[in-house]
Design an enzyme around this catalytic site. Structure first.
Site, PDB file in Angstrom:
ATOM      1  N   LYS A 181      15.947  -9.505   5.922  1.00  0.00           N
ATOM      2  CA  LYS A 181      14.836  -9.918   5.050  1.00  0.00           C
ATOM      3  C   LYS A 181      14.218  -8.631   4.489  1.00  0.00           C
ATOM      4  CE  LYS A 181      10.868 -10.476   4.520  1.00  0.00           C
ATOM      5  NZ  LYS A 181      10.116  -9.818   3.397  1.00  0.00           N
ATOM      6  N   GLU A 256       9.604  -0.504  14.874  1.00  0.00           N
ATOM      7  CA  GLU A 256       9.450   0.829  14.276  1.00  0.00           C
ATOM      8  C   GLU A 256       8.205   0.749  13.407  1.00  0.00           C
ATOM      9  OE1 GLU A 256      11.331   3.386  14.894  1.00  0.00           O
ATOM     10  OE2 GLU A 256      13.286   2.657  15.545  1.00  0.00           O
ATOM     11  N   CYS A 290       6.709   6.736   7.285  1.00  0.00           N
ATOM     12  CA  CYS A 290       6.137   6.475   8.608  1.00  0.00           C
ATOM     13  C   CYS A 290       5.947   7.771   9.378  1.00  0.00           C
ATOM     14  CB  CYS A 290       7.035   5.523   9.378  1.00  0.00           C
ATOM     15  SG  CYS A 290       8.728   6.102   9.450  1.00  0.00           S
ATOM     16  N   GLU A 387      -3.604   5.699   9.696  1.00  0.00           N
ATOM     17  CA  GLU A 387      -2.455   5.928   8.822  1.00  0.00           C
ATOM     18  C   GLU A 387      -2.847   5.591   7.389  1.00  0.00           C
ATOM     19  OE1 GLU A 387       0.912   3.226   8.910  1.00  0.00           O
ATOM     20  OE2 GLU A 387       2.237   4.957   9.010  1.00  0.00           O
TER      21      GLU A 387
HETATM   22  P1  NAD Z   1       4.399  -4.715   6.408  1.00  0.00           P
HETATM   23  O1  NAD Z   1       4.293  -4.880   7.870  1.00  0.00           O
HETATM   24  O2  NAD Z   1       3.379  -5.324   5.551  1.00  0.00           O
HETATM   25  O3  NAD Z   1       5.796  -5.274   5.866  1.00  0.00           O
HETATM   26  C1  NAD Z   1       7.029  -4.901   6.433  1.00  0.00           C
HETATM   27  C2  NAD Z   1       7.985  -6.067   6.341  1.00  0.00           C
HETATM   28  O4  NAD Z   1       7.470  -7.143   7.109  1.00  0.00           O
HETATM   29  C3  NAD Z   1       8.190  -6.609   4.917  1.00  0.00           C
HETATM   30  O5  NAD Z   1       9.540  -7.006   4.761  1.00  0.00           O
HETATM   31  C4  NAD Z   1       7.293  -7.828   4.905  1.00  0.00           C
HETATM   32  O6  NAD Z   1       7.710  -8.807   3.989  1.00  0.00           O
HETATM   33  C5  NAD Z   1       7.446  -8.325   6.324  1.00  0.00           C
HETATM   34  N1  NAD Z   1       6.353  -9.178   6.806  1.00  0.00           N
HETATM   35  C6  NAD Z   1       5.064  -9.212   6.374  1.00  0.00           C
HETATM   36  N2  NAD Z   1       4.359 -10.163   7.059  1.00  0.00           N
HETATM   37  C7  NAD Z   1       5.220 -10.709   7.948  1.00  0.00           C
HETATM   38  C8  NAD Z   1       5.099 -11.700   8.965  1.00  0.00           C
HETATM   39  N3  NAD Z   1       3.950 -12.339   9.188  1.00  0.00           N
HETATM   40  N4  NAD Z   1       6.181 -11.987   9.717  1.00  0.00           N
HETATM   41  C9  NAD Z   1       7.356 -11.337   9.540  1.00  0.00           C
HETATM   42  N5  NAD Z   1       7.537 -10.406   8.574  1.00  0.00           N
HETATM   43  C10 NAD Z   1       6.490 -10.082   7.796  1.00  0.00           C
HETATM   44  O7  NAD Z   1       4.486  -3.154   6.200  1.00  0.00           O
HETATM   45  P2  NAD Z   1       4.532  -2.392   4.829  1.00  0.00           P
HETATM   46  O8  NAD Z   1       3.179  -2.271   4.259  1.00  0.00           O
HETATM   47  O9  NAD Z   1       5.574  -3.014   3.959  1.00  0.00           O
HETATM   48  O10 NAD Z   1       5.084  -0.966   5.316  1.00  0.00           O
HETATM   49  C11 NAD Z   1       4.233   0.035   5.666  1.00  0.00           C
HETATM   50  C12 NAD Z   1       4.202   0.208   7.178  1.00  0.00           C
HETATM   51  O11 NAD Z   1       5.529   0.347   7.693  1.00  0.00           O
HETATM   52  C13 NAD Z   1       3.497   1.473   7.563  1.00  0.00           C
HETATM   53  O12 NAD Z   1       2.649   1.229   8.642  1.00  0.00           O
HETATM   54  C14 NAD Z   1       4.633   2.398   8.002  1.00  0.00           C
HETATM   55  O13 NAD Z   1       4.274   3.390   8.876  1.00  0.00           O
HETATM   56  C15 NAD Z   1       5.600   1.450   8.583  1.00  0.00           C
HETATM   57  N6  NAD Z   1       6.947   2.019   8.583  1.00  0.00           N
HETATM   58  C16 NAD Z   1       7.469   2.447   9.762  1.00  0.00           C
HETATM   59  C17 NAD Z   1       8.726   3.046   9.796  1.00  0.00           C
HETATM   60  C18 NAD Z   1       9.328   3.512  11.089  1.00  0.00           C
HETATM   61  O14 NAD Z   1      10.521   3.749  11.127  1.00  0.00           O
HETATM   62  N7  NAD Z   1       8.574   3.676  12.155  1.00  0.00           N
HETATM   63  C19 NAD Z   1       9.456   3.191   8.626  1.00  0.00           C
HETATM   64  C20 NAD Z   1       8.888   2.733   7.442  1.00  0.00           C
HETATM   65  C21 NAD Z   1       7.629   2.142   7.442  1.00  0.00           C
END
Ligand code: NAD
Length: 485
Positions: A181, A256, A290, A387
């Protein structure tokens, strides 16, 4: 597909059981180019029905031809996929630049990283062994590494190709059938990935891709009882929800999550060597990383020298459309731009050491933010604790090693940390003392290293992706005890 690419997929389709088809509700949403605010194309919005169809297709593939594929053959497929990805490096980089707003050179690096994951995992597929265990007389005991079955992968928008490479790549290596997804903000390269995997011969149902809203498609995937492992990369709040949903059907989860990583510059640091790393780790992908080093801790004796040199580098940074390949592109969206602006407004009373600048004629509707370096920030300030996910770095001064460790470890997160010092004993002490999944000494990121296990402690999550270690997470261990004469 409205964009001019060599790929056959229609961005309004989901990819299930080897076939591109309209999502169950036939709904779509516009995908925005964050560099100019224009609509790139419409993308499919899958829902729970599509997720269910994808899980069923994966289940069938796992029970059928994909589940019977040998490790050697899986390795060959992954290696072929890596080569195929490289054949399309230019077009994939351009898609990612348009979709994510990532400067072209950085997008290109992501394509190369995806290919490298396929290559690394392809070579590893037939090298994951079980053990034989000495036991009681009359027994032979051994372990088997087996796939979980169906794995779910929820990825964010900031590094789609790299995260698909490290999580989907590892899952396929171990023989799982996957349901991916991608993020609603950026999913084009996930669709291209499915297309290329199909072309090199991954069997129907082994890879399924359902774009859709997180709260709908993502939630349905994490709650689906037919999913045996979830890999989630994203925010802490969503990670918590995903883990709770997975707990209902007792599925293991790799999380992650975010970070507030620190680079610590000691009194004996080689500043010439560290400066490019201090800077780049704050501005790469416009800070939407991240593992961004958003906190720069510096010993008082080197403070003014470091800030002066960093400020000079900041002043030369240009922000503009991704396709024009400046040092920084836009934020992923107007929403993310607003989030970062809100953080910046919390820094109104702080000292701004330097900022970058917007290029002339930057499109009015782009989601741009100029990079900002704040100096002399208290370790407890919100900008030094939360963050930001934008191009904002805070400089924090310390007086001794103990204080440096206390500040570096003083957030809820623990993803990555670095120490810059020429003192061998201190290098070893810092490697142990810093609270993070990865610690770098006299470097930051080690060039990305697909071979290097990656993941967090604390609010940065748990489980490890990348490297050989990830193959253990994407498989389960069976112990076989044979009683004989
Ligand atoms: P997000 O959590 O909003 O979204 C991430 C994914 O989760 C998207 O595909 C989104 O559609 C999905 N999602 C959203 N709500 C959901 C739910 N209720 N159930 C299941 N899936 C759902 O995060 P974002 O704003 O897209 O990304 C930014 C965050 O990601 C930052 O905190 C960043 O640090 C983190 N990040 C971490 C890593 C790592 O490897 N540690 C890498 C990249 C990003």
């Amino acid at each position: 597909m409205l964009l001019n690419t060599p790929f056959n997929f229609d961005s309004q389709h989901v990819f299930i059981d080897g076939v591109w088809r309209s999502p169950a509700a036939a709904s779509s949403m516009p995908l925005i180019n964050p560099s100019n605010g224009e609509v790139l194309c419409e993308i499919a919005l899958g829902d729970a029905e599509d997720i269910d169809a994808a899980v069923q297709a994966a289940t069938k593939a796992y029970a059928g031809s994909w589940g019977k594929t040998t490790a050697l053959e899986r390795g060959r497929l992954l290696t072929a996929l890596g080569r195929k990805v490289l054949e399309h490096v230019d077009v994939l980089a351009e898609l990612e630049a348009l979709d994510v707003g990532k400067p072209l050179t950085q997008a290109r690096n992501d394509v190369i990283a995806l290919a490298r994951y396929c290559e690394f995992f392809g070579g590893a597929a037939d090298k994951v062994h079980g053990d034989t265990i000495p036991y009681l007389d009359g027994y032979t005991v051994y372990t088997l590494r087996e796939a979980h079955g169906v794995t779910g992968h929820i990825v964010p928008w900031n590094y789609p190709m790299q995260i698909i490479g490290r999580s989907v790549g590892a899952a396929l290596t171990m023989g799982n059938a996957v349901v991916l997804k991608p993020a609603e903000e950026a999913c084009l390269t996930a669709l291209a990935f499915a297309e290329l995997a199909h072309q090199v011969g991954f069997p129907n149902g082994s890879i399924n891709v359902v774009p859709g809203l997180g709260a709908v498609a993502g939630a349905a995937l994490s709650a689906h009882e037919g999913v045996h492992h979830i890999s989630f990369t994203g925010s802490v709040a969503t990670g918590r929800a995903v883990q709770q949903a997975a707990a209902e059907h007792v599925a293991p989860v790799t999380l992650e999550l975010g970070g507030k990583s620190a680079q610590v510059v000691f009194d004996d640091a080689d500043l010439d060597a560290s400066l490019p790393f201090l800077l780049n780790a704050g501005i790469q992908n416009a800070g939407q990383t991240c593992s961004a080093a958003s906190r720069l801790l510096v010993h008082r004796s080197r403070h003014s020298e470091m800030v002066e040199r960093l400020a000079k580098a900041y002043s030369a940074l240009r922000v503009g459309p991704a396709i024009d390949d400046y040092e920084l592109g836009p934020m992923i969206s107007k929403r993310q731009q607003m989030i970062v602006q809100n953080f910046l407004s919390q820094g109104q009373d702080l000292t701004v050491a330097a900022t970058g600048k917007l290029v002339a004629d930057v499109p009015e509707n782009g989601a741009y933010i100029v990079p900002t370096l704040f100096d002399n920030v208290s370790a407890s300030h919100p900008l030094a604790q939360q963050e930001i996910f934008g191009p904002v770095q805070t400089v924090i001064v310390f007086d001794d090693d103990e204080e440096a460790v206390q500040i570096a470890n003083g957030t809820a997160y623990g993803l990555v940390a670095a120490a810059w010092t020429e003192n061998g004993g201190r290098q070893m002490r810092m490697a142990k003392a810093l609270k993070a999944g990865q610690v770098f000494i006299n470097n930051y990121g080690a060039g990305g290293g697909v071979e290097l296990p990656f993941g967090g402690v604390g609010a940065s999550g748990h489980g490890r992706e990348k490297g050989f270690e990830s193959l253990y997470g994407f498989s389960t261990l069976k112990t076989v005890a044979v009683k004989h004469d």
